[in-house]
Design a protein around this motif. Structure first.
Motif, PDB file in Angstrom:
ATOM      1  N   GLY A  13       0.693   9.766   3.964  1.00  0.00           N
ATOM      2  CA  GLY A  13       0.993   8.495   3.314  1.00  0.00           C
ATOM      3  C   GLY A  13      -0.186   7.599   3.015  1.00  0.00           C
ATOM      4  O   GLY A  13       0.008   6.384   2.876  1.00  0.00           O
ATOM      5  N   GLY A  19      -2.393   2.458   3.419  1.00  0.00           N
ATOM      6  CA  GLY A  19      -1.079   3.059   3.574  1.00  0.00           C
ATOM      7  C   GLY A  19      -0.818   3.466   5.010  1.00  0.00           C
ATOM      8  O   GLY A  19      -1.126   2.750   5.953  1.00  0.00           O
ATOM      9  N   SER A  35      11.477  10.425   5.887  1.00  0.00           N
ATOM     10  CA  SER A  35      10.482  11.191   5.142  1.00  0.00           C
ATOM     11  C   SER A  35      10.933  12.632   4.926  1.00  0.00           C
ATOM     12  O   SER A  35      10.824  13.183   3.818  1.00  0.00           O
ATOM     13  CB  SER A  35       9.138  11.158   5.880  1.00  0.00           C
ATOM     14  N   HIS A 202       4.863   4.513   5.371  1.00  0.00           N
ATOM     15  CA  HIS A 202       5.196   5.752   4.672  1.00  0.00           C
ATOM     16  C   HIS A 202       6.556   6.237   5.157  1.00  0.00           C
ATOM     17  O   HIS A 202       6.843   6.154   6.351  1.00  0.00           O
ATOM     18  CB  HIS A 202       4.107   6.798   4.980  1.00  0.00           C
ATOM     19  N   PRO A 203       7.468   6.703   4.291  1.00  0.00           N
ATOM     20  CA  PRO A 203       7.242   7.157   2.905  1.00  0.00           C
ATOM     21  C   PRO A 203       7.591   6.123   1.828  1.00  0.00           C
ATOM     22  O   PRO A 203       7.637   6.486   0.641  1.00  0.00           O
ATOM     23  CB  PRO A 203       8.195   8.343   2.813  1.00  0.00           C
ATOM     24  N   MET A 206       5.381   5.517  -1.508  1.00  0.00           N
ATOM     25  CA  MET A 206       5.495   6.684  -2.394  1.00  0.00           C
ATOM     26  C   MET A 206       6.894   6.803  -2.966  1.00  0.00           C
ATOM     27  O   MET A 206       7.083   7.020  -4.171  1.00  0.00           O
ATOM     28  CB  MET A 206       5.144   7.953  -1.613  1.00  0.00           C
ATOM     29  N   PHE A 289       1.689  -0.976   7.807  1.00  0.00           N
ATOM     30  CA  PHE A 289       0.820  -0.219   6.897  1.00  0.00           C
ATOM     31  C   PHE A 289      -0.475  -0.978   6.651  1.00  0.00           C
ATOM     32  O   PHE A 289      -0.567  -2.186   6.863  1.00  0.00           O
ATOM     33  CB  PHE A 289       1.536   0.086   5.574  1.00  0.00           C
TER      34      PHE A 289
END
Length: 401
Positions: A13, A19, A35, A202-203, A206, A289
């Motif tokens: 990530g 991130g 994820s 993460h995720p 994304m 993050f």
């Protein structure tokens, strides 16, 4: 997906140094579960088929690209175009990832959706998704934003969501995220925390970008069909940055297309008067993050201000921090006065009332058009201004000097 999107982020990530997922032990297994489920479902023909059906027959996609001819003529220079996410069902881009996150939650066997919201558009979109799929919904919203965005609060409640007022700290978007995370921990077995932007551990940066990629895919195809070429400049407002990443993703592998993020400069460049994270921030950590962050003297996330509730976040999506550091995207800012003028001008001269968030991108296009004769500017009109009209007219009247 394009080559950039396939290689960014890394498996854990990260976009460069930004991130990742710095989570307390109690949340780690739940985010790992999300994820893993996303990796599986995003490649599922059934999921893709269902999402395409929802986008076409429920959301009303594709949304059009409009040539803002009257505004272009008034500004002189470049021709201005807008991707019309204000015409997406619920009035903003947020439903693009909310319907997909709800599909993911159903796949995981969850029965409840939870989230934070600033301007209320993410809250309305998630409440809509919950109603569509027959799920419970809990939305955390700062007291300041509840007062500013009353129409969206009403919509969330009509859709069956529980709206939780957040009354601590700055009583705005950052605190809404804090409150939602606190409420999520004891409910994580049965609920999905559907983060509302390209932020968080993460995720989600994304995942939300990929769900918003449809904006850029459509816009690229539509602009080529309209003009026979790609736009010279692509711009979008940036708070957390989901609408911008959705649009950018369609053009990020086109080196001749310049990408511009427009941050909220608020009332001045003084700390606490704006939310221009990339313009004035530094590296830091927030909400699990690594990104760029506006910090106070103690190194904590600073208070922020903007006329647009959906942009009042002291951090920014980690991919935006990466694009800023790498130079692939340029980040500028528009202040409250510029955004309000753009709000009125687009309403009066194009018959489109924009969200105050989107008005920052309109202000950018109006500013840049005169400097770039013979070029084209495509902005993301990320939402409509129904939610803002009471606040704007009661505070500023029906025009601005």
């Amino acid at each position: 997906m394009s080559s950039y999107l396939k290689s960014h982020p890394t498996r854990d990530g990260f976009f460069g140094t930004y991130g990742g997922a710095d989570l307390p032990p109690v949340l780690q297994p739940h985010f790992e579960e999300i994820s893993k489920a996303y990796d599986t479902i995003s490649r599922s023909a059934e999921f893709i088929r269902d999402l395409r059906y929802i986008r076409k027959h429920f959301q009303g996609r594709p949304t059009p690209v409009s040539h803002l001819k009257n505004l272009s003529d008034r500004c002189g220079g470049a021709q201005i175009y807008a991707k019309r996410e204000d015409l997406n069902h619920t009035g903003a881009h947020k439903l693009n990832h909310c319907m997909a996150e709800a599909l993911l939650a159903k796949h995981m066997g969850k029965t409840k959706l939870m989230a934070e919201t600033g301007a209320g558009q993410h809250g309305v979109a998630l409440a809509t998704a919950a109603a569509y799929f027959g799920m419970e919904c809990e939305i955390h919203m700062g007291e300041i934003d509840i007062a500013k965005e009353a129409p969206n609060v009403t919509r969330m409640k009509l859709l069956g969501a529980e709206v939780v007022p957040v009354c601590f700290g700055g009583r705005s978007l950052k605190e809404a995220v804090d409150s939602a995370f606190q409420s999520y921990v004891p409910q994580a077995e049965t609920a999905l925390f559907a983060i509302g932007s390209v932020v968080g551990p993460h995720p989600f940066p994304m995942m939300v970008r990929n769900f918003q990629h449809v904006v850029g895919i459509e816009a690229r195809e539509q602009f080529l069909e309209m003009t026979g070429e790609l736009p010279d400049m692509v711009g979008a407002c940036v708070g957390g940055g989901s609408n911008a990443m959705g649009l950018f993703a369609g053009f990020i592998d086109d080196p001749d297309v310049a990408l511009y993020g427009v941050e909220p400069l608020g009332t001045s460049s003084n700390l606490g008067d704006h939310a221009a994270t990339l313009t004035y921030g530094e590296d830091g950590d927030i909400h699990g993050f690594r990104t760029m962050l506006l910090k106070d003297e103690a190194g904590e996330p600073a208070p922020v201000h903007t006329v647009a509730s959906g942009l009042d976040y002291p951090g920014v999506g980690p991919e935006h921090a990466y694009l800023y550091r790498s130079g692939r995207a340029t980040y500028t800012a528009a202040d409250d006065k510029e955004a309000l003028k753009a709000f009125y001008d687009l309403s009066r001269h194009e018959g489109i009332i924009p969200a105050l968030e989107s008005a920052h991108a309109v202000a950018f296009a109006m500013r840049e058009a005169g400097k770039n004769p013979g070029k084209s500017i495509l902005i993301n009109l990320s939402g409509r201004g129904d939610k803002d009209i009471d606040y704007v007219t009661e505070t500023y009247g029906f025009s601005v000097d």
